[in-house]
Design an enzyme around this catalytic site. Structure first.
Site, PDB file in Angstrom:
ATOM      1  N   GLU A  98       0.687  -1.095   0.050  1.00 27.48           N
ATOM      2  CA  GLU A  98      -0.020  -0.071   0.022  1.00 27.48           C
ATOM      3  C   GLU A  98       0.846   1.274   0.048  1.00 27.48           C
ATOM      4  O   GLU A  98       0.308   2.472  -0.432  1.00 27.48           O
ATOM      5  CB  GLU A  98      -0.755  -0.090   1.213  1.00 27.48           C
ATOM      6  CG  GLU A  98      -2.151  -1.108   1.195  1.00 27.48           C
ATOM      7  CD  GLU A  98      -3.183  -0.630   0.151  1.00 27.48           C
ATOM      8  OE1 GLU A  98      -3.157   0.475  -0.216  1.00 27.48           O
ATOM      9  OE2 GLU A  98      -4.116  -1.494  -0.018  1.00 27.48           O
ATOM     10  N   SER A 358     -27.860 -33.644  49.700  1.00 33.07           N
ATOM     11  CA  SER A 358     -27.196 -34.153  50.861  1.00 33.07           C
ATOM     12  C   SER A 358     -25.762 -33.484  50.780  1.00 33.07           C
ATOM     13  O   SER A 358     -24.895 -34.010  51.608  1.00 33.07           O
ATOM     14  CB  SER A 358     -26.865 -35.653  50.684  1.00 33.07           C
ATOM     15  OG  SER A 358     -28.161 -36.272  50.782  1.00 33.07           O
TER      16      SER A 358
END
Length: 693
Positions: A98, A358
């Site tokens: 770029e 339990s």
């Protein structure tokens, strides 16, 4: 020899070309001059934008790895990233393709601008652009896409402004976070996760080239919609970079053969319940750091999803893992399948209030040991009994006669547990659990009854995990938390010796099928009507709590904690790694216990305690006692009781060598916090906690 004369047509074209070149260079010079003159004015009156739109909200694990991300207010994925967190090869390819003079220009590349002007002048049309990465960054910051002459001038001026204020890495960071990649994906990190399912820290050459190509035309090159266009764009990037010598032709050809991603992947959604809870609590915060381990979280979410398919329809599961040293939560699986509406996966069962079954029995036995009612080898009667109209039955509807407290707890027998709770008092258990930090939700705000011993109230998975940290940490629980910092303060639940005794019992629990025995200490529970299955266990380093059931509370045939939750518990430990606890000392044999501790039922009259007839006069409850002398020696603690003489004296749950039928005793007590328990011949007991300086 002189050069041959050129034809008139050629000379005419050369003249036109020369005039166009001159015009192009003149335009470039004028543009440069205009921009240079405009920058100071812009700087003074219109400073450039330096940040893009707000990023997505992120939830991270303890190492900074991404657990969950949320879109911004416009529904876009924009995950923050720095240049250092991106594969350097991608950055090199991006700059080479770029803006190859990015490192040296001041925002505008004069050579590129001159080339573009020349090409436009000689061809009469725009052949190539001259936008630098800095100019593209300006475009991303302003979100303007028009390509007019005036707009180009403005971008050039703004680019110079940016270069005057930011360094190159800052500019690259803005670009990497805001470049468009198709749909609602912005930024290289979101694109890498969406298209490749990986962070951008390490990319293949083909992946890097595709990410370079996409921002030029993100909608027409989306690989999930236009794979051939994406392939062609990637090929152009690879070919140009090979022509420039940035990569080899061989590497370019090999990268060109790599498959284009056919679908868009989901952004990570780990720990969705906890993530939403954190974001809702602080919506203004963009980064939420947690104590979780991403790999553990992912592994345990997969485990929960696998198991519920085997248990039945509409079943969910929750798993919580915490560090015993500091209370930090390492994994929090709120449901088996978050997006499965049939399983109500959106409900966080880690924090839902359910009946614990339990799982509280270890604390009943621990409090009974502290109160001097039993020892691990005390014999208890497991026979049909009624307690003020309450008649508990065992899970298998059978009774076992005379059993030790150890076997009664390991087999989770109901009658012995209720007999002990009847002697202790249900309110005493509820208060101790609440003081230790647990939530105790009684139906309709009723007073605690014996039914709480078998799960007759509501609590949460995270509360159970906290309670079990007390057993693993010498009786003192630690508050669990997922966001770092100091853990919440919790009160001591049991004495050190009592916690060790209960842990010794739980370490001998029968493991589920195909699991290794003795690796962890654990307990299971099943709520009334087969609605909830529980398993909570701990090794030397971590506590893990598991819940299985239906979020709507409907029963599941044959669901139990041992058959459904315990296998998940053991598998969870296998996936995170087990650190074995030290072996528990052998308990004192029944025959060697003091007579009042050999058989629990012998000290009871009509199945209930005979009435309290003893109280501890010294040391007082919660007192601080100084025993050190000026010469460095220590005096013994002289304990005194009022009322009936004492047969059994216990310090921190351990019987002391004091002759029976005494009201005073000289005790050698080291510095620290201690619990003194006394028991009379008729079964009355009293207990105080004090501190020795």
């Amino acid at each position: 020899m002189s050069a041959p004369a050129r034809p008139k047509a050629a000379r005419r074209l050369a003249g036109v070309g020369g005039r166009r070149i001159g015009s192009g260079l003149s335009v470039a010079l004028l543009l440069g001059t205009a921009v240079a003159l405009a920058v100071p004015v812009l700087d003074a009156r219109h400073p450039p934008p330096l940040t893009g739109a707000a990023p997505s909200t992120l939830v991270l694990d303890r190492h900074g790895a991404l657990l969950r991300a949320f879109t911004d207010g416009n529904g876009r994925w924009r995950l923050p990233v720095t240049v250092a967190e991106v594969d350097p090869r991608f950055v090199d390819l991006l700059v080479a393709y770029e803006d190859k003079r990015f490192a040296t220009h001041l925002g505008v590349d004069p050579l590129a601008a001159g080339r573009a002007a020349f090409q436009a002048a000689t061809s009469g049309r725009l052949v190539s652009g001259a936008s630098t990465l800095t100019m593209q960054t300006v475009r991303l910051l302003t979100e303007r896409r028009e390509r007019t002459f005036v707009r180009k001038l403005e971008e050039a001026a703004r680019a110079i402004q940016l270069e005057r204020r930011l360094d190159k890495d800052d500019i690259l960071t803005i670009y990497l976070n805001n470049a468009p990649y198709g749909g609602n994906i912005e930024g290289v990190r979101a694109a890498s996760l969406a298209y490749f399912g990986r962070e951008p820290a390490r990319l293949t050459l083909a992946q890097a080239a595709l990410l370079v190509a996409l921002p030029q035309s993100p909608e027409t090159r989306r690989p999930d919609r236009f794979p051939e266009a994406a392939r062609a764009a990637r090929a152009r990037v690879l070919d140009r970079l090979a022509e420039r010598g940035v990569i080899s032709a061989r590497d370019a050809a090999e990268a060109g053969r790599e498959a284009i991603p056919a679908e868009r992947r989901s952004v990570p959604r780990l720990a969705p319940h906890l993530a939403r809870q954190l974001v809702d609590a602080a919506p203004e915060r963009r980064i939420h750091e947690t104590t979780l381990e991403r790999d553990w979280q992912a592994a345990l979410e997969r485990l929960a999803a696998e198991r519920v398919d085997l248990i039945g329809p509409r079943v969910s599961a929750a798993i919580l893992v915490a560090d015993l040293r500091n209370g930090e939560i390492r994994a929090s699986v709120g449901a088996a399948k978050f997006l499965d509406a049939g399983r109500a996966g959106y409900v966080d069962m880690v924090r839902a209030v359910r009946s614990p079954g339990s799982t509280l029995k270890p604390f009943i036995y621990g409090l009974a040991m502290e109160a001097g009612l039993i020892a691990p080898m005390t014999l208890l009667e497991d026979t049909p009994r009624t307690f003020a109209g309450y008649e508990p039955n065992n899970f298998d509807d059978t009774f076992h006669g005379l059993v030790t407290a150890t076997e009664a707890l390991r087999q989770s027998l109901n009658v012995p547990a209720i007999a002990l709770l009847d002697a202790l008092g249900a309110t005493r258990l509820a208060v101790r659990l609440q003081e230790a930090g647990a939530r105790v939700v009684l139906p309709g705000g009723a007073e605690p009854s014996l039914a709480i011993g078998l799960g007759g109230f509501g609590t949460r998975l995270i509360d159970l995990a906290e309670l079990y940290t007390a057993l693993a940490r010498d009786g003192r629980p630690i508050g669990l938390h997922a966001t770092g910092g100091a853990p919440p303060v919790r009160n001591r639940l049991l004495s050190e010796r009592t916690a060790a005794a209960v842990s010794g019992i739980l370490s001998g629990m029968l493991p589920p099928r195909n699991a290794r025995p003795g690796a962890i200490a654990y307990k299971t529970g099943t709520s009334y009507g087969y609605r909830d299955g529980w398993a909570v266990g701990y090794d030397a380093r971590h506590v893990i709590a598991v819940w299985v059931g239906r979020p709507d509370g409907t029963p599941i045939a044959s669901l139990t904690g041992w058959t459904d939750a315990a296998p998940i518990l053991f598998d969870a430990f296998a996936r995170i790694g087990i650190e074995r606890r030290p072996a528990a000392p052998d308990p004192v044999a029944t025959a060697e216990l003091p007579p009042p501790l050999r058989i629990f039922g012998q000290r009871m009259a009509g199945g209930a305690p005979v009435g309290r007839s003893v109280s501890i006069a010294f040391p007082p409850a919660d007192a601080s006692v100084a025993l050190a002398r000026a010469d460095g020696e220590r005096d013994p603690l002289v304990a005194r009781v009022l009322g009936a003489p004492v047969d059994v004296w216990l310090l921190d749950g351990r019987p002391l060598a004091v002759p029976p039928n005494r009201r005073t005793a000289q005790l050698d007590v080291p510095p620290g916090e201690h619990t003194l328990t006394v028991v009379t011949a008729d079964g009355a007991s009293e207990r105080v906690t004090f501190k020795v300086d």
